[in-house]
Design a protein around this motif. Structure first.
Motif, PDB file in Angstrom:
ATOM      1  N   SER A 198       0.815  -1.216   0.000  1.00  0.00           N
ATOM      2  CA  SER A 198       0.000   0.000   0.000  1.00  0.00           C
ATOM      3  C   SER A 198       0.847   1.265   0.000  1.00  0.00           C
ATOM      4  N   GLY A 199       2.144   1.130   0.127  1.00  0.00           N
ATOM      5  CA  GLY A 199       3.027   2.286   0.064  1.00  0.00           C
ATOM      6  C   GLY A 199       3.857   2.518   1.300  1.00  0.00           C
ATOM      7  N   PRO A 200       3.226   2.755   2.478  1.00  0.00           N
ATOM      8  CA  PRO A 200       4.028   3.038   3.672  1.00  0.00           C
ATOM      9  C   PRO A 200       4.850   1.823   4.101  1.00  0.00           C
ATOM     10  N   PRO A 201       6.028   2.044   4.645  1.00  0.00           N
ATOM     11  CA  PRO A 201       6.813   0.928   5.177  1.00  0.00           C
ATOM     12  C   PRO A 201       6.179   0.424   6.461  1.00  0.00           C
ATOM     13  N   MET A 202       6.529  -0.785   6.838  1.00  0.00           N
ATOM     14  CA  MET A 202       5.925  -1.374   8.030  1.00  0.00           C
ATOM     15  C   MET A 202       6.548  -0.849   9.324  1.00  0.00           C
ATOM     16  N   SER A 203       7.394   0.156   9.226  1.00  0.00           N
ATOM     17  CA  SER A 203       7.900   0.832  10.425  1.00  0.00           C
ATOM     18  C   SER A 203       6.954   1.938  10.882  1.00  0.00           C
ATOM     19  N   GLU A 204       5.950   2.306  10.053  1.00  0.00           N
ATOM     20  CA  GLU A 204       5.054   3.407  10.394  1.00  0.00           C
ATOM     21  C   GLU A 204       3.959   2.968  11.362  1.00  0.00           C
ATOM     22  N   PRO A 205       3.566   3.842  12.291  1.00  0.00           N
ATOM     23  CA  PRO A 205       2.423   3.524  13.167  1.00  0.00           C
ATOM     24  C   PRO A 205       1.168   3.266  12.344  1.00  0.00           C
ATOM     25  N   GLY A 451       3.531  10.067  -9.346  1.00  0.00           N
ATOM     26  CA  GLY A 451       3.873   8.657  -9.468  1.00  0.00           C
ATOM     27  C   GLY A 451       3.309   7.795  -8.359  1.00  0.00           C
ATOM     28  N   ASN A 452       2.326   8.333  -7.607  1.00  0.00           N
ATOM     29  CA  ASN A 452       1.746   7.581  -6.491  1.00  0.00           C
ATOM     30  C   ASN A 452       0.539   6.799  -6.989  1.00  0.00           C
ATOM     31  N   VAL A 453       0.664   5.482  -7.048  1.00  0.00           N
ATOM     32  CA  VAL A 453      -0.419   4.643  -7.550  1.00  0.00           C
ATOM     33  C   VAL A 453      -1.609   4.618  -6.600  1.00  0.00           C
ATOM     34  N   MET A 454      -1.423   5.118  -5.378  1.00  0.00           N
ATOM     35  CA  MET A 454      -2.515   5.197  -4.407  1.00  0.00           C
ATOM     36  C   MET A 454      -3.123   6.610  -4.352  1.00  0.00           C
ATOM     37  N   HIS A 455      -2.752   7.481  -5.280  1.00  0.00           N
ATOM     38  CA  HIS A 455      -3.182   8.884  -5.358  1.00  0.00           C
ATOM     39  C   HIS A 455      -2.537   9.730  -4.267  1.00  0.00           C
ATOM     40  N   VAL A 456      -2.935   9.512  -3.016  1.00  0.00           N
ATOM     41  CA  VAL A 456      -2.324  10.226  -1.902  1.00  0.00           C
ATOM     42  C   VAL A 456      -1.823   9.187  -0.906  1.00  0.00           C
ATOM     43  N   GLU A 457      -0.877   9.584  -0.075  1.00  0.00           N
ATOM     44  CA  GLU A 457      -0.238   8.611   0.811  1.00  0.00           C
ATOM     45  C   GLU A 457      -1.251   7.869   1.670  1.00  0.00           C
ATOM     46  N   THR A 486     -15.001   9.976  -5.779  1.00  0.00           N
ATOM     47  CA  THR A 486     -14.708   8.549  -5.654  1.00  0.00           C
ATOM     48  C   THR A 486     -13.278   8.317  -6.130  1.00  0.00           C
ATOM     49  N   GLY A 487     -12.833   7.071  -6.077  1.00  0.00           N
ATOM     50  CA  GLY A 487     -11.492   6.737  -6.524  1.00  0.00           C
ATOM     51  C   GLY A 487     -10.524   6.555  -5.380  1.00  0.00           C
ATOM     52  N   ALA A 488      -9.250   6.317  -5.744  1.00  0.00           N
ATOM     53  CA  ALA A 488      -8.224   6.005  -4.749  1.00  0.00           C
ATOM     54  C   ALA A 488      -7.950   7.160  -3.797  1.00  0.00           C
ATOM     55  N   SER A 489      -8.319   8.387  -4.171  1.00  0.00           N
ATOM     56  CA  SER A 489      -8.124   9.531  -3.281  1.00  0.00           C
ATOM     57  C   SER A 489      -9.075   9.495  -2.095  1.00  0.00           C
ATOM     58  N   THR A 490     -10.095   8.642  -2.150  1.00  0.00           N
ATOM     59  CA  THR A 490     -11.105   8.579  -1.104  1.00  0.00           C
ATOM     60  C   THR A 490     -11.027   7.242  -0.371  1.00  0.00           C
ATOM     61  N   HIS A 491     -11.753   7.149   0.737  1.00  0.00           N
ATOM     62  CA  HIS A 491     -11.828   5.906   1.511  1.00  0.00           C
ATOM     63  C   HIS A 491     -12.350   4.768   0.629  1.00  0.00           C
ATOM     64  N   PRO A 492     -11.751   3.554   0.665  1.00  0.00           N
ATOM     65  CA  PRO A 492     -10.660   3.111   1.551  1.00  0.00           C
ATOM     66  C   PRO A 492      -9.268   3.259   0.957  1.00  0.00           C
ATOM     67  N   GLY A 493      -9.117   4.024  -0.121  1.00  0.00           N
ATOM     68  CA  GLY A 493      -7.790   4.264  -0.663  1.00  0.00           C
ATOM     69  C   GLY A 493      -7.525   3.468  -1.928  1.00  0.00           C
ATOM     70  N   GLY A 494      -6.218   3.273  -2.209  1.00  0.00           N
ATOM     71  CA  GLY A 494      -5.808   2.613  -3.438  1.00  0.00           C
ATOM     72  C   GLY A 494      -5.989   1.105  -3.392  1.00  0.00           C
ATOM     73  N   SER A 497     -10.472  -2.434  -5.282  1.00  0.00           N
ATOM     74  CA  SER A 497     -11.550  -2.877  -4.398  1.00  0.00           C
ATOM     75  C   SER A 497     -12.926  -2.518  -4.931  1.00  0.00           C
ATOM     76  N   GLY A 498     -13.059  -1.375  -5.608  1.00  0.00           N
ATOM     77  CA  GLY A 498     -14.372  -0.913  -6.057  1.00  0.00           C
ATOM     78  C   GLY A 498     -15.243  -0.388  -4.942  1.00  0.00           C
ATOM     79  N   ALA A 499     -14.755  -0.466  -3.691  1.00  0.00           N
ATOM     80  CA  ALA A 499     -15.587  -0.098  -2.539  1.00  0.00           C
ATOM     81  C   ALA A 499     -15.966   1.373  -2.561  1.00  0.00           C
ATOM     82  N   SER A 500     -15.043   2.235  -2.953  1.00  0.00           N
ATOM     83  CA  SER A 500     -15.350   3.656  -3.018  1.00  0.00           C
ATOM     84  C   SER A 500     -16.444   3.938  -4.045  1.00  0.00           C
ATOM     85  N   GLY A 501     -16.390   3.236  -5.178  1.00  0.00           N
ATOM     86  CA  GLY A 501     -17.413   3.429  -6.205  1.00  0.00           C
ATOM     87  C   GLY A 501     -18.796   3.029  -5.737  1.00  0.00           C
ATOM     88  N   ARG A 502     -18.883   1.905  -5.047  1.00  0.00           N
ATOM     89  CA  ARG A 502     -20.192   1.483  -4.530  1.00  0.00           C
ATOM     90  C   ARG A 502     -20.675   2.423  -3.438  1.00  0.00           C
TER      91      ARG A 502
END
Length: 522
Positions: A198-205, A451-457, A486-494, A497-502
């Motif tokens: 999903s982008g962030p390293p696993m060192s992040e809270p 270049g962020n495939v998730m739109h925003v971090e 809608t889209g990856a910029s919104t919940h639940p992100g990149g 999933s299609g969840a944001s569209g629904r």
């Protein structure tokens, strides 16, 4: 009611399908001549159907959207990735690989052989605890991210010490979660690399749930859409058209302005389109630019832009046409080829790459995820050939030395291929052709800004009811009635999933319901 949808990414098409099924007049505007955004497939090499963005579909198979929209009737078919992940031995070390099967016990047997009996038992416990937790997280993705919905989703989950202990476990870093369960660094590195997709390293809270998603793969593993990732959006487009919807590729929206009680959208071809409702599936910063062109309040837009964090970029991809699949030492036939090949054996490899990206530098050594889905679906490559997608993190969009990505693309492509070759000796010699997608290429071709495939971090402060900002997190724009997001910029992100569209389709449907028919929430 007339609905204009900006962008043809999979979330936008999901929303379009639900609203067209309800009987609304729907038109989708797409700047590209290829529909589907990052969920699309094109011919890059002769006879090869190559994904432009995503390759493995993980979340959408857990949402019920495929069944609700009856996409199988429109040609969508998935093949299970089983084994769903493979972690090779460190180069030059004679130990067994780690193979993640759909079957938990088969996975534990592989872990026992590679890492020892204690880690095998710990993995079994990890799946028992985090499987239900991650299923609840998936359920929380099914609607707008309100605190009440999130609490309801997590209510009843077990944790020693009660709710405060549970919240601590969800808010810990992925690395802390892994260290609390396992001893073997290679196992921890493989799961950390899985979580970091999903982008962030696993060192992040707050990154622990990203690791926890591995447990859900034993319920339903990642799927490969037959014909390529774009088979999903092709099926969505066919469903939309069957319900009377229209898709207009090659005609981008260039401005978005309020017009009476509705909206006027000007397109690149010079059309002025009017609609009661507009759903923007574009990158949030692209949407704000359209509003700026339409005369929306400038101070508000400046404030929103300043607070939305795209980040330094996530990575790049090499798409390779080959004469053979990678041959990893110690792997049995089919063990590595059907899923995600996690080419990391130590978390320090991940940390160095991420640290370099934060500084604007190329990674000292690329971190690579290899996928060879022609082994599952031979239709995407000519007979006698194979096709691989080599995803590499972390590669910054802006380079600190001021150079452009055009100066580095080929050399970095060589390094990514060499990283696979280090784990599967001889692989580089099998590469017949390749297509390199740098962070700059991802932005240029698919509108993935920075270049962020998730739109925003996908950091904790930009997830759930904070994505992309608290005031924009409910699929609506304050001061812009009838405009939805809608889209990856919104919940639940990149991710696919299609969840944001629904969710946005449900919000629109509720807003259109006559007030006298709306029941109070209890």
């Amino acid at each position: 009611m007339s609905v204009l949808i900006i962008g043809s990414g999979h979330n936008a098409l999901v929303a379009a399908c639900y609203l067209a099924r309800d009987g609304h007049r729907v038109e989708v505007l797409e700047r590209d001549t290829v529909i589907g955004g990052a969920v699309s497939t094109v011919e890059r090499f002769a006879g090869h159907q190559v994904d432009r963005g995503s390759s493995a579909h993980i979340m959408i198979r857990h949402t019920g959207i495929i069944e609700e929209l009856e996409l199988a009737k429109f040609g969508l078919r998935y093949i299970d990735c089983d084994p769903w992940a493979f972690a090779p031995a460190p180069p030059g070390v004679d130990v067994p690989p780690i193979v993640f099967h759909r079957d938990v016990e088969a996975t534990c047997a592989s872990i026992a052989a590679a890492c020892g009996a204690r880690d095998a038992a710990a993995y079994r416990e990890f799946v028992r605890v985090w499987g239900p937790r991650t299923a609840r997280v998936m359920r929380s993705f099914s609607g707008a991210p309100t605190p009440g919905r999130l609490l309801k989703s997590f209510w009843g989950l077990d944790a020693k010490g009660g709710g405060s202990a549970l919240s601590r476990e969800f808010l810990q870093s992925g690395d802390a979660l892994l260290d609390s369960y396992f001893d073997d660094e290679r196992l921890k590195a493989a799961l950390a690399w899985w979580g970091a997709q999903s982008g962030p390293p696993m060192s992040e809270p707050g990154s622990a749930p990203m690791v926890g998603f591995a447990a859900l793969m034993h319920t339903l593993p990642p799927g490969r859409a037959v014909g390529g990732s774009g088979a999903l959006t092709t099926a969505l487009a066919a469903r939309l058209r069957a319900d009377g919807g229209v898709i207009s590729p090659g005609d981008a929206a260039v401005s978005l302005a309020r017009s009476g009680k509705g909206w006027r959208v000007e397109t690149a071809s010079g059309r002025n389109l009017y609609a009661d409702t507009v759903i923007a599936g574009s990158h949030i910063l692209t949407t704000l630019k359209l509003l700026e062109q339409g005369g929306f309040d400038a101070d508000t837009l400046v404030d929103w832009r300043r607070r939305i964090r795209v980040g330094p970029g996530i990575g790049m991809v090499v798409r390779a046409a080959t004469t053979a699949l990678p041959e990893y030492p110690g792997a049995k036939t089919g063990e590595s080829a059907h899923g995600l090949q996690l080419l990391v054996t130590d978390r320090r490899h991940l940390r160095r790459a991420h640290g370099a990206a934060l500084a604007g530098d190329l990674p000292p050594r690329p971190v690579v995820l290899a996928m060879s889905f022609s082994a599952l679906d031979p239709s995407i490559a000519p007979a006698g050939e194979h096709q691989l997608s080599l995803w590499a993190q972390w590669h910054p969009y802006e380079l600190a030395d001021g150079t452009s990505w055009s100066e580095h693309a080929d050399r970095e492509g060589d390094r990514i291929i060499a990283e696979v070759d280090a784990h599967a000796p001889g692989f580089a010699a099998t590469v017949r052709d390749r297509f390199v997608q740098t962070p700059a290429d991802l932005e240029r071709e698919m509108g993935l800004l920075g270049g962020n495939v998730m739109h925003v971090e996908m950091s904790l402060d930009q997830m759930f009811m904070w994505r992309p900002l608290p005031e924009l997190s409910h699929h609506k724009v304050p001061g812009a009635p009838g405009l939805y997001l809608t889209g990856a910029s919104t919940h639940p992100g990149g991710g696919v999933s299609g969840a944001s569209g629904r969710s946005v389709a449900r919000v629109v449907r509720r807003d259109l319901r006559p007030a006298r028919l709306r029941l109070p929430r209890r």
